[in-house]
Every structure is written in C-alpha cells, then in structure tokens.
Design a protein around this motif. Structure first.
Motif, PDB file in Angstrom:
ATOM      1  N   ALA A  76       0.661  -1.178  -0.002  1.00 52.59           N
ATOM      2  CA  ALA A  76       0.008  -0.076   0.159  1.00 52.59           C
ATOM      3  C   ALA A  76       0.785   1.169   0.113  1.00 52.59           C
ATOM      4  O   ALA A  76       0.403   2.321   0.242  1.00 52.59           O
ATOM      5  CB  ALA A  76      -0.854  -0.099   1.223  1.00 52.59           C
ATOM      6  N   ALA A  77       2.347   1.126  -0.293  1.00 50.54           N
ATOM      7  CA  ALA A  77       2.973   2.376  -0.274  1.00 50.54           C
ATOM      8  C   ALA A  77       2.711   3.471  -1.196  1.00 50.54           C
ATOM      9  O   ALA A  77       2.592   4.634  -0.869  1.00 50.54           O
ATOM     10  CB  ALA A  77       4.426   1.655  -0.446  1.00 50.54           C
ATOM     11  N   ASP A  78       2.295   2.931  -2.411  1.00 54.92           N
ATOM     12  CA  ASP A  78       2.192   4.297  -3.412  1.00 54.92           C
ATOM     13  C   ASP A  78       0.819   4.854  -2.753  1.00 54.92           C
ATOM     14  O   ASP A  78       0.867   6.240  -2.882  1.00 54.92           O
ATOM     15  CB  ASP A  78       1.913   3.500  -4.755  1.00 54.92           C
ATOM     16  CG  ASP A  78       3.094   2.900  -5.305  1.00 54.92           C
ATOM     17  OD1 ASP A  78       4.301   3.349  -4.761  1.00 54.92           O
ATOM     18  OD2 ASP A  78       3.078   2.331  -6.325  1.00 54.92           O
ATOM     19  N   ARG A  79      -0.103   4.349  -2.344  1.00 54.27           N
ATOM     20  CA  ARG A  79      -1.273   5.031  -1.945  1.00 54.27           C
ATOM     21  C   ARG A  79      -0.956   5.711  -0.674  1.00 54.27           C
ATOM     22  O   ARG A  79      -1.823   6.763  -0.465  1.00 54.27           O
ATOM     23  CB  ARG A  79      -2.531   4.021  -1.632  1.00 54.27           C
ATOM     24  CG  ARG A  79      -3.042   3.433  -3.052  1.00 54.27           C
ATOM     25  CD  ARG A  79      -4.386   2.540  -2.648  1.00 54.27           C
ATOM     26  NE  ARG A  79      -5.502   3.314  -2.568  1.00 54.27           N
ATOM     27  CZ  ARG A  79      -6.615   2.952  -2.141  1.00 54.27           C
ATOM     28  NH1 ARG A  79      -6.824   1.658  -2.159  1.00 54.27           N
ATOM     29  NH2 ARG A  79      -7.489   3.863  -1.734  1.00 54.27           N
ATOM     30  N   ALA A  80      -0.258   5.319   0.249  1.00 52.88           N
ATOM     31  CA  ALA A  80      -0.122   5.971   1.257  1.00 52.88           C
ATOM     32  C   ALA A  80       0.765   7.358   1.057  1.00 52.88           C
ATOM     33  O   ALA A  80       0.369   8.398   1.575  1.00 52.88           O
ATOM     34  CB  ALA A  80       0.752   5.318   2.334  1.00 52.88           C
ATOM     35  N   ARG A  81       1.636   7.441  -0.122  1.00 45.06           N
ATOM     36  CA  ARG A  81       2.336   8.435  -0.337  1.00 45.06           C
ATOM     37  C   ARG A  81       1.370   9.326  -1.039  1.00 45.06           C
ATOM     38  O   ARG A  81       1.561  10.623  -0.817  1.00 45.06           O
ATOM     39  CB  ARG A  81       3.425   8.248  -1.416  1.00 45.06           C
ATOM     40  CG  ARG A  81       4.770   7.721  -0.623  1.00 45.06           C
ATOM     41  CD  ARG A  81       5.824   7.457  -1.620  1.00 45.06           C
ATOM     42  NE  ARG A  81       5.805   6.469  -2.493  1.00 45.06           N
ATOM     43  CZ  ARG A  81       6.072   5.175  -2.155  1.00 45.06           C
ATOM     44  NH1 ARG A  81       6.712   4.789  -1.200  1.00 45.06           N
ATOM     45  NH2 ARG A  81       5.846   4.181  -3.200  1.00 45.06           N
ATOM     46  N   ALA A  82       0.325   8.858  -1.877  1.00 45.77           N
ATOM     47  CA  ALA A  82      -0.561   9.770  -2.484  1.00 45.77           C
ATOM     48  C   ALA A  82      -1.660  10.657  -1.660  1.00 45.77           C
ATOM     49  O   ALA A  82      -2.015  11.560  -1.869  1.00 45.77           O
ATOM     50  CB  ALA A  82      -1.413   9.031  -3.314  1.00 45.77           C
ATOM     51  N   LEU A  83      -1.885   9.954  -0.205  1.00 48.01           N
ATOM     52  CA  LEU A  83      -2.551  10.721   0.857  1.00 48.01           C
ATOM     53  C   LEU A  83      -1.596  11.867   1.146  1.00 48.01           C
ATOM     54  O   LEU A  83      -2.483  12.950   1.644  1.00 48.01           O
ATOM     55  CB  LEU A  83      -2.751   9.784   1.825  1.00 48.01           C
ATOM     56  CG  LEU A  83      -4.112   8.783   1.718  1.00 48.01           C
ATOM     57  CD1 LEU A  83      -4.175   8.089   2.939  1.00 48.01           C
ATOM     58  CD2 LEU A  83      -5.205   9.438   1.398  1.00 48.01           C
ATOM     59  N   GLY A  84      -0.489  12.168   1.099  1.00 46.41           N
ATOM     60  CA  GLY A  84       0.345  13.269   1.558  1.00 46.41           C
ATOM     61  C   GLY A  84       0.516  13.379   3.144  1.00 46.41           C
ATOM     62  O   GLY A  84       0.369  14.476   3.436  1.00 46.41           O
ATOM     63  N   VAL A  85       0.411  12.333   3.788  1.00 42.34           N
ATOM     64  CA  VAL A  85       0.454  12.600   5.277  1.00 42.34           C
ATOM     65  C   VAL A  85       1.632  11.621   5.791  1.00 42.34           C
ATOM     66  O   VAL A  85       2.048  10.707   5.137  1.00 42.34           O
ATOM     67  CB  VAL A  85      -1.030  12.173   5.785  1.00 42.34           C
ATOM     68  CG1 VAL A  85      -2.273  12.775   5.243  1.00 42.34           C
ATOM     69  CG2 VAL A  85      -0.889  10.517   5.674  1.00 42.34           C
TER      70      VAL A  85
END
Length: 363
Positions: free
Chosen positions: A56-65
C-alpha cells in the motif's frame, strides 16, 4: 513535559477502496493531519502516524500524510500479526470495521451492524469473520467509534459493544464540493438533463436496488432513465434473477467529478436502502444541489432529516409517485434542494476530525 499521545493508524484500508467506509478512513486521516498542522496546541498533545504494508506504499504516499511502511506480510495477516507486534503497545486506530484482535490498546470504528441486520448481503465466510472479530474488539478495545446514533443502538442491541464504550462521530460529505462537475458523462450515457434519476449499482440485499428496478419498469416512468453507478454490472443483477428494464443505464465506477456531473443534472437521487449505518450518497447529492428520495430506514431519517422525500422501501409504486412528484412540482423540488444544501452543510470532515481527536484525547 508530557509526551504527546502517539496514535498509529491501521493503514490496511489502503489495500481496498471504492466504498463509503474507505472514503471515511481516507478523509479522516487527511483531515486530522490538516487539523494538527493548524493547531500547535493539539500537536503538543497528540500525534498520528499512518502505518501500511509494502503493497500500500504508493497509496499512502498519495495521501500526503506522515506514514511508515511496515513489513512483513500483507493484507489481513499484516493487520493482525505484523501491526500489533511492531506497534509494541502503542494505541492503534482502525477506521474500517475491522480491529486488531491481539491488542486491547486500540480504538476501532465500526460503521454499522449490517452483518447481523442483513446477513443475506454477505457471504457466510465474511459474516463469520466480522461477527467473530467485532464481538471480541467491541468488549476489549478502549473505545468503539461509530457514525450515527442508529448504529450505536444496533451495536448495543447485538451485544457487539456496551453503550458506555461507544462514541458517535458522524461522517463528513464536503469532499464532493471539491469536485468540479464533469458533464461529459451525460453525453457518454445518452442522458437528458432533468430526465434521469441516480442510484447505486450494488447487489447487496440491504441496498434494495431490485425494488428500484421494478419501479422503473412501471410505464409511468418510461420516459425517465435510472442511472446506476458503482462496481456491480447488469450481468451481476441478472445473475441474481433481476430483470433490467430498458430505461436503466449502468455507469460503472465513477470519479467524484463524474458523480458531481450526474448530480448537477439529475432529477433526483434515489436511495431505497432497508438499513444504513449512515448513508453518504444522499447527502452527497444534497451537497451538490440534487434532491434525494430515501427510505425511512436505518440512519437515513437521522442524517437526512426533513430535507429528503421519503418512500417505503417495499413499495415500488411509492417510488414511482415520488419521482413523478419531483418532476411535476418544481416548487417542491426547489424546496428540497434548498433544504438539502442546508442539511448537508452540517456534515464536514473538519468537524469529524475534531471530534476524533477529542475522543482520543479523552481516553
């Protein structure tokens, strides 16, 4: 000086998506961090960090938190084994109906008691897992969060958690206001403004969409189109034995911009669920200036108030009449639009984030 409370957010939800529950988790995570960025007094008392598996690393980065990629394992194994081991007693916050069984130092959001209320909506394996883990965490975790007074009552009714351990944090719906409507979807679906009704493409029993299909098979709605958005297809409904009238269109999954485009020109949103823990879609419609027709069931009267038109979820003729009333009575429609915008304005993600931080600091 007392160190701030460290809250580890269970990021397994980033492996899923496309549902209201996942929307809630994403919005709360983003908004609690935005709140703390503005409030140094709160930053001194509480800190959040999103933990996710590698997948889930890419989606975590996309959240910007702020986030931390934690291994090993994946999916449910990561959530139930890796997360509690690595957290080492830290407070774990889970926002998507499933909590970490191996720790009591946890707060979990249970959005509803649907596996008890409408078991036909779920597979046997899903029902068994949810009933098992929710029954454990409801009595072990430090706090259970839910999204409406109705859901709180049902969690108590089915002995999932004691009343004094449950706190209510209503959803926000202002995310839809950030989306610039994309009207091209009307052209792609062959829709005429003001001559279509929007609802969900969802085969779960409690969503009650087959009743709506029967309503749109009524000759009185032959010049009206029902647009269903979401993952389920016409074939999925037919496989369950439901007939699809000619005036039904399946939009598939839509972006927030496309959904806003549909709401901007729809006659109304139809939401005939037999039960709901909250009910995001009708409030999203109201926020977009689209009247909502809903069933007087579950949390819908609580969240929609007097700003919606109500129809019996078991009476297709009643839904036909409600749609025709909105078509034939522009004053009624204008009244519902104004009332809906006022009602929807009560539900913001900022307020939900503030409530979440308040509840965690009160532990």
């Amino acid at each position: 000086m007392v160190a701030p409370l460290k809250v580890i957010i269970n990021g397994r939800f980033l492996l899923g998506g496309g549902t209201g529950v996942h929307r809630v988790a994403e919005e709360l995570v983003v908004h609690v961090h935005a709140l703390l960025a503005e409030r140094p007094d709160l930053r001194a008392r509480i800190a959040f960090e999103l933990w996710t598996p590698h997948s889930a690393a890419d989606r975590a980065r996309a959240l910007g938190v702020p986030h931390r990629i934690v291994g090993p394992l994946h999916g449910r194994s990561w959530e139930q084994i890796t997360l509690p081991i690595r957290a080492r007693g830290g407070l774990i916050l889970s926002l998507c109906n499933v909590g970490v069984i191996a720790t009591s130092n946890s707060v979990t959001m249970l959005h509803d008691a649907q596996v008890h209320l409408t078991p036909a909506s779920y597979s046997p394996a899903f029902r068994a897992w949810y009933r098992f883990q929710q029954g454990l965490i409801g009595h072990r975790h430090r706090r259970i969060l839910t999204v409406s007074d109705y859901s709180r009552e049902q969690l108590v009714r089915f002995a999932i958690a004691p009343a004094d351990r449950i706190r209510v944090i209503p959803n926000g719906i202002d995310h839809i206001g950030r989306a610039e409507p994309a009207p091209a979807i009307l052209t792609s679906l062959g829709l005429v403004p003001g001559r279509f009704v929007v609802s969900l493409a969802n085969t779960q029993a409690h969503k009650n969409i087959p009743m709506l299909l029967r309503a749109f098979a009524d000759p009185r709605l032959r010049d009206m189109t029902l647009v269903l958005f979401g993952a389920d297809t016409a074939e999925a409904f037919r496989a369950l034995g439901h007939a699809i009238p000619d005036n039904v269109r399946f939009a598939g999954r839509v972006s927030d911009r496309e959904l806003a485009g549909l709401f901007a020109d729809a006659l109304c949103m139809a939401f005939p669920s037999c039960t709901e823990g909250f009910g995001l879609p009708p409030l999203e419609a109201m926020r977009s200036g689209c009247p909502a027709v809903v069933a007087p069931a579950g949390a819908l009267p609580e969240v929609c108030g007097e700003a919606a038109l109500y129809a019996d979820p078991h009476d297709p003729a009643g839904w036909v009449e409600a749609v025709l009333r909105l078509h034939d009575d522009p004053d009624l429609r204008a009244h519902l639009i104004a009332a809906g915008e006022q009602q929807a304005a009560r539900f913001t993600w900022r307020a939900a984030a503030e409530r979440l931080v308040e509840e965690l600091l009160a532990l």
